[in-house]
Structure formats: C-alpha cells, structure tokens
Write an enzyme that holds these catalytic residues in place. Sequence first.
Site, mmCIF file in Angstrom:
data_model
loop_
_atom_site.group_PDB
_atom_site.id
_atom_site.type_symbol
_atom_site.label_atom_id
_atom_site.label_comp_id
_atom_site.label_asym_id
_atom_site.label_seq_id
_atom_site.Cartn_x
_atom_site.Cartn_y
_atom_site.Cartn_z
ATOM 1 N N TYR A 55 0.808 -1.219 0.000
ATOM 2 C CA TYR A 55 0.000 0.000 0.000
ATOM 3 C C TYR A 55 0.844 1.274 0.000
ATOM 4 C CZ TYR A 55 -0.137 -0.349 5.264
ATOM 5 O OH TYR A 55 0.126 -0.451 6.610
ATOM 6 N N GLU A 56 0.136 2.390 -0.239
ATOM 7 C CA GLU A 56 0.746 3.705 -0.448
ATOM 8 C C GLU A 56 1.742 3.691 -1.609
ATOM 9 O OE1 GLU A 56 -0.685 6.012 0.865
ATOM 10 O OE2 GLU A 56 -1.683 5.024 2.543
ATOM 11 N N GLY A 57 1.394 2.967 -2.653
ATOM 12 C CA GLY A 57 2.285 2.826 -3.795
ATOM 13 C C GLY A 57 3.162 1.613 -3.595
#
Length: 568
Positions: free
Chosen positions: A427-429
């Site tokens: 997550y978050e890229g």
Amino acid sequence: MSFTPATAEQRFVLEHIAGISELSEAATPDLVDAVLEGAGAFAAGEWAPLDRAGDTVGAKWTPEGVKMPAGYPEAYKAYVEGGWGTIGSPEAYGGQGLPFTLATAVLETLGTANTGFALCPTLNVGAIESLVHHGTPEQQDLWLPKLSTGEWTGTMNLTEPQAGSDVGALKSRATPRADGKWSITGTKIFISFGDHDMADNIVHLVLARTPDAPPGTKGISLFLVPKYRLDANGNPGEFNDVRVVSIEHKMGLHASPTCVLSFGDNGDCVGELIGPELGGMRAMFTMMNNARLNVGLQGVQVAERATQRAVAYARERIQSARAGAGREPVAIIEHPDVRRMLLRMKAQTMAARALVYLAASQVDRANAGDAAAKARLELLTPLAKAHGTDIGNEVASLGVQVHGGMGYIEETGAAQHFRDARITPIYEGTNGIQAADLVGRKLSMDNGGTLFALTAQVRSEAQDAGLIALIEACEEVGRHMLASEVDDRLAGSYPFLTMLSVAVCGWLMEKQGGIAASAEGDRAFLAMKQAAARFYVEQIVPEAMGLKAAALANADVLYSINAETFAA
C-alpha cells in the site's frame, strides 16, 4: 512477551543521524527525553496489552458501523487526552509544533506496541498536511484543531475497484451545489480506518471528478467529506450519507479496519473542495509523501517488535549443546546460526530506522526553507518506503525462523508480525512503483544532480572499501539509467533501489558504529550498536553488490516471451 520501548536507540539516532537539536530550538535534550520516555510508558501501558486482542478479535462490521475490540476506544481516548497526537501538529491549531522527526519517533513507539492500532493516528498526519498546504483559512480553522488532537480522525480515499494503483481511472463524482459545496457519489475500497467507534467524527479526504473534467489524472480534484456534517457551533451533527459497506478479511493488521465506503447512496453526501478544482493530484502527493515515510516506519515498527520477541525466545529456549563445547544443552542464542539471524535482525532494524529518521529530518529542514533538503527528501522517500518495508518483512520472517516450529504456531505471536508486515510493500504505492519513481522522477532531478550529491557525501564520509565500492557501483548504474530507454530503466529499477538503499544505510550504520566506539554510556547498548554496524558493513553491504548485474540488465529478457507463455 512484554514490549520494551526502544528509547535509547531512538535517542541515539535522533541525535546523531537526524540532528534533532538543529531542527528546532524547542527540541532540547530534556524535552526529547521526556517525550520519548513518556511515549514509551504510555505505549507499554495502554496500547501494547491490546495487541493480541487486536489480532485475534479484530475490528468487526455491524449495520451501525465498525466496532473496535474491547479496550480500543478507551485506549484511543487516553492517546488523545495525553496529547500524543499533537507533537508535530501546528501550534496555531492546538498542536505542540515540535519537529516532524520527533513525532516520527513517537509514532514508531506506538506502532511497535500495536502496529494495527497505530495506523489510525498515522492517517491523521496526511489529512493535517493536506489541509495545512491546500486548505483555505476557514477550512483550517474549522477542521485542524480536532484533527491535530486526534479527537477527529482522518482518512485518504484514493483507490476504487476498477482503478487500483491507476488513480487516473477513478470514477467517483463531485457535482456542484447551489451553496458552493459539492455532492459526492462513488465507491472507495481499501480505506484504512474508514469507519470505527473511537472518535466523534471521521474526516475523509476523497479524490473525485468534477463535471466536464478531462480524463486521467488531470481531471481529479480533492474533497473533504466528513462522516457527520458540522452544526452551527462546529460540532458533529447530521449523518453525511457515507456508508461503510464492508470491511476486508485480511492476512494481518486485524486491528485496522480496511473499509469499502459508499458515498451518496441517498444523494445526500456533501463535500467541500480542498485546493483548486483539478488540483487533486498535487494535493494527493502532499498526503502520500508523508504517508510513504510513515509506511516505511511501519517496517521499522514490525522489525523492532519481531526482534524483541525473537531475542527473548532465543535466550529462554534450551536446545542442544553448542558444537564443540561439551554436551550440556544451551539456550539457542548460543548457536552460531541463531546469532547470525538475531544480529541480522538487529542490524537491519537499526538501518531501517536510521534511513527513515534521516528522511524525516529532511521534512523539517525542507519546511524551514532548505531547498537542498527538499530535493533530498524527494530522493529518500522511495528508499525509506520501499526498503523500510522490505526490511520489515525480512526481519519478521527471520523472527519466525528463530522460533523454529513454534514460530509457525499463532500462540507464540511471531507469525502475527509476519502477517502484519506483508501489506506494507503493497500500500501507499507498491514498492515496484517506488522503484519506478526513483529511476523516473527522482533520478532525473537536476539531471541526476540530486542523486550524485548524496552519493558524493556518502563516498566522502565512508571508510570501508566495500561500502565505497557499492557507492561507486550505484553511481555507475545511475549514469547508465540516465542514458537508458524507459523499459530498460524500469527493468533494473528494483535492484537499483535496493543497492542505493543499502549504500545509504551502510553509511548511516558505519557512522553510528564509529560514534558508539568512542561514546560513553550504557556499555551493552554501545557494544550492540558497534556489533550491528560491523555486521551490516561486512555482510549486508557486500550482498548488495550482487545486484549490480540485475540493475544494469535491459528489458529484453522480460519481453522475450509473450503473456500467454507465462502460463506454460
């Protein structure tokens, strides 16, 4: 196993790597000590005891909304009342205005005690940053005081079922209303703490498209959409037609409800624009960049707790005589391979912490107007996020290994760290996106000047020949990539990110080891620091040199077969 705050380690890194005293006149040694020790006592007393229930019971969906496990609302209230959310928040809105770097250390302590729980205040950081940089004065006055204390919690709403990491494909809509606000409709998925019963209001930051907006990322705007609208006195009032449809059944982080949210099912969801229309991507990156550092910090949190658990088990577990040393069974910590694993866990955790704290210090320096720090922060962010979470996963896996068969049994707790850590590279890229960002936007800054300024500093201060060779290899790969086609850059991006991360970590570990060698204080702590630094430079740095061939390889082999052949 009891949780022990890593206070001495945090103090050392804050002083010698982050340069905490240079970041704020208010961050005196006495204040830093008081914050670290207070946060440690709070986390040990209030949050750590709930970690097991958070994993085994978890958050539950009900028709009335998400319910947290017993004890969580009370522990969150204690967090708010203790002022722990205000450390780095702006003074103008009830915060203490202390360095972001010190707030990072506090968040590390909370997350080491209870990783899933700490996601809630982690998300507040992004909401506050977005409003500070893009909100109107009226919006800041209305929303920031409660977000700064944590009385209200914030979320980031980017992902949709059909979009995934392709934010430009989102379909949520925002239609203007006569009162200057917007009607919001759409569905968002994977929203951490999208609903819960611990705060009076939840402030959703939602990406959506306005009418006639251009396709792709250029057509995105950012909206503030509260769970409850505010009344004339600024208090939560009417429900704002934001419904939690379900929560995900996840591999780990069970204390963090990951929600599917539906906006405007009844046509009565109201939001307000943050920043200019079509300015959503700029505002999104304000949220995402700090969030990425804090996800890298999650890697440190998991690694620290997994290491503590593994060391405690290895000291207690008696099994077999040490080879060549008689017949009496010994604690497994006396066996060479167990020591190798434990020392690797220690070294990797220290390295990840130093990397994340270094990046955090650049936030404070950039906020003070240092342009070079701003550029270095941009370069370090993908390293901190990706390498920090890779280390979290490696260390958590080693923790299971140290426990042997008992590590695969849930009751020992070692498996939880492995399960909790696994989402962090996603997550978050994803970490692949971080690597692409490194060789795309970040490598191209000043035509490589930002990268080469960092490697020049590292090379000038490094002493170990192997570390210097790794730095020079990173420079060679960087020059090669600047002259390469896009596919070839991307093909070697992940090995390059790891090489560069290890080079920077090697520099930071060597520096810490040298300081510890001449420092006075806790002899055991300083001896551990020196041993971990030596292990990192002698064993982990040489491993990264083996990635050079992969980093220099072009994309030909990746596309030498078609997609169907992968199923052969």
